[in-house]
Design a protein around this motif. Structure first.
Motif, PDB file in Angstrom:
ATOM      1  N   GLY A  12     -22.769  24.380 -21.040  1.00  0.00           N
ATOM      2  CA  GLY A  12     -21.510  23.894 -20.480  1.00  0.00           C
ATOM      3  C   GLY A  12     -20.424  23.522 -21.479  1.00  0.00           C
ATOM      4  O   GLY A  12     -19.303  23.190 -21.091  1.00  0.00           O
ATOM      5  N   GLU A  13     -20.759  23.541 -22.776  1.00  0.00           N
ATOM      6  CA  GLU A  13     -19.731  23.246 -23.760  1.00  0.00           C
ATOM      7  C   GLU A  13     -18.800  24.456 -23.922  1.00  0.00           C
ATOM      8  O   GLU A  13     -19.134  25.574 -23.532  1.00  0.00           O
ATOM      9  N   ARG A  14     -17.628  24.207 -24.497  1.00  0.00           N
ATOM     10  CA  ARG A  14     -16.622  25.256 -24.655  1.00  0.00           C
ATOM     11  C   ARG A  14     -16.226  25.368 -26.125  1.00  0.00           C
ATOM     12  O   ARG A  14     -16.000  24.367 -26.791  1.00  0.00           O
ATOM     13  N   LEU A  15     -16.145  26.590 -26.616  1.00  0.00           N
ATOM     14  CA  LEU A  15     -15.756  26.822 -28.001  1.00  0.00           C
ATOM     15  C   LEU A  15     -14.267  26.544 -28.171  1.00  0.00           C
ATOM     16  O   LEU A  15     -13.439  27.096 -27.435  1.00  0.00           O
ATOM     17  N   VAL A  16     -13.921  25.677 -29.134  1.00  0.00           N
ATOM     18  CA  VAL A  16     -12.510  25.324 -29.327  1.00  0.00           C
ATOM     19  C   VAL A  16     -12.018  25.586 -30.748  1.00  0.00           C
ATOM     20  O   VAL A  16     -10.830  25.401 -31.037  1.00  0.00           O
ATOM     21  N   GLY A  17     -12.900  26.021 -31.640  1.00  0.00           N
ATOM     22  CA  GLY A  17     -12.432  26.277 -32.986  1.00  0.00           C
ATOM     23  C   GLY A  17     -13.557  26.493 -33.968  1.00  0.00           C
ATOM     24  O   GLY A  17     -14.708  26.755 -33.607  1.00  0.00           O
ATOM     25  N   ALA A  18     -13.180  26.382 -35.230  1.00  0.00           N
ATOM     26  CA  ALA A  18     -14.120  26.610 -36.322  1.00  0.00           C
ATOM     27  C   ALA A  18     -13.891  25.567 -37.408  1.00  0.00           C
ATOM     28  O   ALA A  18     -12.869  24.879 -37.429  1.00  0.00           O
ATOM     29  N   LYS A  19     -14.843  25.445 -38.292  1.00  0.00           N
ATOM     30  CA  LYS A  19     -14.736  24.503 -39.387  1.00  0.00           C
ATOM     31  C   LYS A  19     -15.289  25.117 -40.654  1.00  0.00           C
ATOM     32  O   LYS A  19     -16.123  26.024 -40.603  1.00  0.00           O
ATOM     33  N   LEU A  20     -14.771  24.627 -41.755  1.00  0.00           N
ATOM     34  CA  LEU A  20     -15.337  24.963 -43.054  1.00  0.00           C
ATOM     35  C   LEU A  20     -16.115  23.772 -43.553  1.00  0.00           C
ATOM     36  O   LEU A  20     -15.748  22.623 -43.310  1.00  0.00           O
ATOM     37  N   THR A  37     -19.004  28.419 -43.096  1.00  0.00           N
ATOM     38  CA  THR A  37     -18.251  28.314 -41.852  1.00  0.00           C
ATOM     39  C   THR A  37     -19.184  27.927 -40.712  1.00  0.00           C
ATOM     40  O   THR A  37     -20.390  28.182 -40.755  1.00  0.00           O
ATOM     41  N   ALA A  38     -18.593  27.309 -39.693  1.00  0.00           N
ATOM     42  CA  ALA A  38     -19.364  26.862 -38.530  1.00  0.00           C
ATOM     43  C   ALA A  38     -18.419  26.723 -37.346  1.00  0.00           C
ATOM     44  O   ALA A  38     -17.224  27.043 -37.440  1.00  0.00           O
ATOM     45  N   TRP A  39     -18.944  26.225 -36.229  1.00  0.00           N
ATOM     46  CA  TRP A  39     -18.208  26.228 -34.964  1.00  0.00           C
ATOM     47  C   TRP A  39     -17.920  24.822 -34.452  1.00  0.00           C
ATOM     48  O   TRP A  39     -18.686  23.886 -34.692  1.00  0.00           O
ATOM     49  N   LEU A  40     -16.823  24.697 -33.682  1.00  0.00           N
ATOM     50  CA  LEU A  40     -16.462  23.461 -33.004  1.00  0.00           C
ATOM     51  C   LEU A  40     -16.482  23.688 -31.498  1.00  0.00           C
ATOM     52  O   LEU A  40     -15.973  24.711 -31.021  1.00  0.00           O
ATOM     53  N   THR A  41     -17.035  22.739 -30.759  1.00  0.00           N
ATOM     54  CA  THR A  41     -16.968  22.795 -29.300  1.00  0.00           C
ATOM     55  C   THR A  41     -16.233  21.564 -28.774  1.00  0.00           C
ATOM     56  O   THR A  41     -16.037  20.590 -29.498  1.00  0.00           O
ATOM     57  N   GLY A  84      -4.772  29.278 -30.721  1.00  0.00           N
ATOM     58  CA  GLY A  84      -5.056  28.052 -29.999  1.00  0.00           C
ATOM     59  C   GLY A  84      -6.239  27.278 -30.547  1.00  0.00           C
ATOM     60  O   GLY A  84      -6.428  26.107 -30.188  1.00  0.00           O
ATOM     61  N   TRP A  85      -7.021  27.898 -31.406  1.00  0.00           N
ATOM     62  CA  TRP A  85      -8.187  27.224 -31.966  1.00  0.00           C
ATOM     63  C   TRP A  85      -7.793  26.146 -32.964  1.00  0.00           C
ATOM     64  O   TRP A  85      -6.763  26.231 -33.635  1.00  0.00           O
ATOM     65  N   ILE A  86      -8.659  25.156 -33.059  1.00  0.00           N
ATOM     66  CA  ILE A  86      -8.578  24.124 -34.087  1.00  0.00           C
ATOM     67  C   ILE A  86      -9.438  24.573 -35.266  1.00  0.00           C
ATOM     68  O   ILE A  86     -10.564  25.031 -35.072  1.00  0.00           O
ATOM     69  N   VAL A  87      -8.906  24.436 -36.473  1.00  0.00           N
ATOM     70  CA  VAL A  87      -9.687  24.759 -37.665  1.00  0.00           C
ATOM     71  C   VAL A  87      -9.677  23.555 -38.605  1.00  0.00           C
ATOM     72  O   VAL A  87      -8.613  23.122 -39.059  1.00  0.00           O
ATOM     73  N   LEU A  88     -10.843  23.009 -38.866  1.00  0.00           N
ATOM     74  CA  LEU A  88     -10.999  21.960 -39.866  1.00  0.00           C
ATOM     75  C   LEU A  88     -11.231  22.639 -41.210  1.00  0.00           C
ATOM     76  O   LEU A  88     -12.175  23.408 -41.356  1.00  0.00           O
ATOM     77  N   THR A  89     -10.356  22.355 -42.183  1.00  0.00           N
ATOM     78  CA  THR A  89     -10.376  23.121 -43.432  1.00  0.00           C
ATOM     79  C   THR A  89     -11.389  22.613 -44.443  1.00  0.00           C
ATOM     80  O   THR A  89     -11.577  23.242 -45.483  1.00  0.00           O
ATOM     81  N   GLY A  90     -12.041  21.491 -44.162  1.00  0.00           N
ATOM     82  CA  GLY A  90     -13.073  20.988 -45.065  1.00  0.00           C
ATOM     83  C   GLY A  90     -12.760  19.594 -45.563  1.00  0.00           C
ATOM     84  O   GLY A  90     -11.596  19.225 -45.717  1.00  0.00           O
ATOM     85  N   GLY A  91     -13.809  18.823 -45.796  1.00  0.00           N
ATOM     86  CA  GLY A  91     -13.634  17.454 -46.256  1.00  0.00           C
ATOM     87  C   GLY A  91     -12.931  17.401 -47.605  1.00  0.00           C
ATOM     88  O   GLY A  91     -13.332  18.081 -48.550  1.00  0.00           O
ATOM     89  N   MET A  92     -11.900  16.559 -47.697  1.00  0.00           N
ATOM     90  CA  MET A  92     -11.129  16.452 -48.934  1.00  0.00           C
ATOM     91  C   MET A  92     -11.816  15.555 -49.956  1.00  0.00           C
ATOM     92  O   MET A  92     -11.618  15.708 -51.158  1.00  0.00           O
TER      93      MET A  92
END
Length: 262
Positions: free
Chosen positions: A56-64, A82-86, A227-235
């Motif tokens: 039931g979760e929905r894919l909303v983006g990706a992350k580094l 790389t990985a996924w965000l829901t 429309g996706w959210i992308v987290l570019t990685g912890g600073m």
């Protein structure tokens, strides 16, 4: 994929989902499954997220993950991933329930909202940034399913890069108006500064991290979507989030974000 590899994939995903659901950590799965190489780990990551979507979760983006030298040193890893965000990972209020997590840590993130699809190979930082509609301040709450955050690269890839929760600000900026390399973030715990870094900590340039994600996904037959959210990685290095504690990030231009442990 061989029958042995398929069996390993299934067992790895079963175990990681069980650990997450039962709020427990454990040893490296590469110790139990020596055939868990990077290629199989990414297959496991995709299967793990596919099961979440089926639930039931929905894919909303990706992350580094592990894009900064600080994170790579901390985790004993020498390559980003790389990985996924829901949608289930998104934090919409001021706090995170810690009883839903194992040993959460918080790190500051420069966040991109995609304006158009972006697919590798051959994506340059300039091309990647041109596909971004807006930029926001953000944080990620990571929560490894491995004891003491001890893992190899295939382990953490299979675990969807220690994904757990993320939050982004409600203020957005045009990337053309920003110097993302120089953008500074100050990480505070209960108001006390514990670390700071600029966007240069993320692959030298957050746009380079975005290009890396697009090219990596392209090799896997996937893409970043509008429309996706992308987290570019912890600073910076991540800090633990404890009950009653607030971790905040003040960015030079992007504003501030904060999360409290409940």
């Amino acid at each position: 994929m061989t029958s042995n590899s398929a069996e390993t994939l299934s067992r790895v995903v079963d175990e990681l989902l069980a650990r997450e659901g039962e709020r427990r950590d454990g040893g490296k799965l590469t110790d139990l499954h020596p055939d868990l190489d990077l290629a199989l780990a990414y297959r496991a990551q995709d299967e793990l997220v596919a099961r979440k979507l089926t639930a039931g979760e929905r894919l909303v983006g990706a992350k580094l993950g592990l894009t900064s030298e600080a994170k790579q040193r901390r985790m004993g890893i020498d390559a980003p991933l790389t990985a996924w965000l829901t949608d289930a990972m998104a934090v919409t209020g001021p706090s995170v329930r810690l009883d839903e997590l194992i040993h959460p840590r918080v790190e500051p993130e420069i966040v991109f909202i995609m304006g158009e699809d972006l697919a590798g190979p051959g994506v340059t930082p300039e091309r990647a940034l041109a596909a971004v509609e807006k930029v926001a301040a953000g944080y990620e709450v990571i929560d490894s399913r491995y004891t003491d955050f001890k893992f190899t690269l295939p382990d953490v890839v299979a675990d969807n890069a220690s994904s757990a929760r993320f939050g982004i600000s409600t203020s957005f900026f045009d990337p053309a108006d920003l110097d993302l390399i120089a953008e500074e973030a100050v990480l505070r715990v209960d108001g006390k500064e514990v670390d700071r870094a600029t966007g240069a900590a993320v692959q030298g340039n957050p746009a380079a991290a975005l290009a890396l994600a697009a090219n990596d996904l392209g090799r896997r037959g996937k893409k970043l979507e509008a429309g996706w959210i992308v987290l570019t990685g912890g600073m910076t290095d991540a800090v633990f989030l404890h009950p009653g504690q607030t971790v905040s990030v003040d960015f030079a231009t992007l504003g501030s974000v904060a999360v409290r442990g409940e």
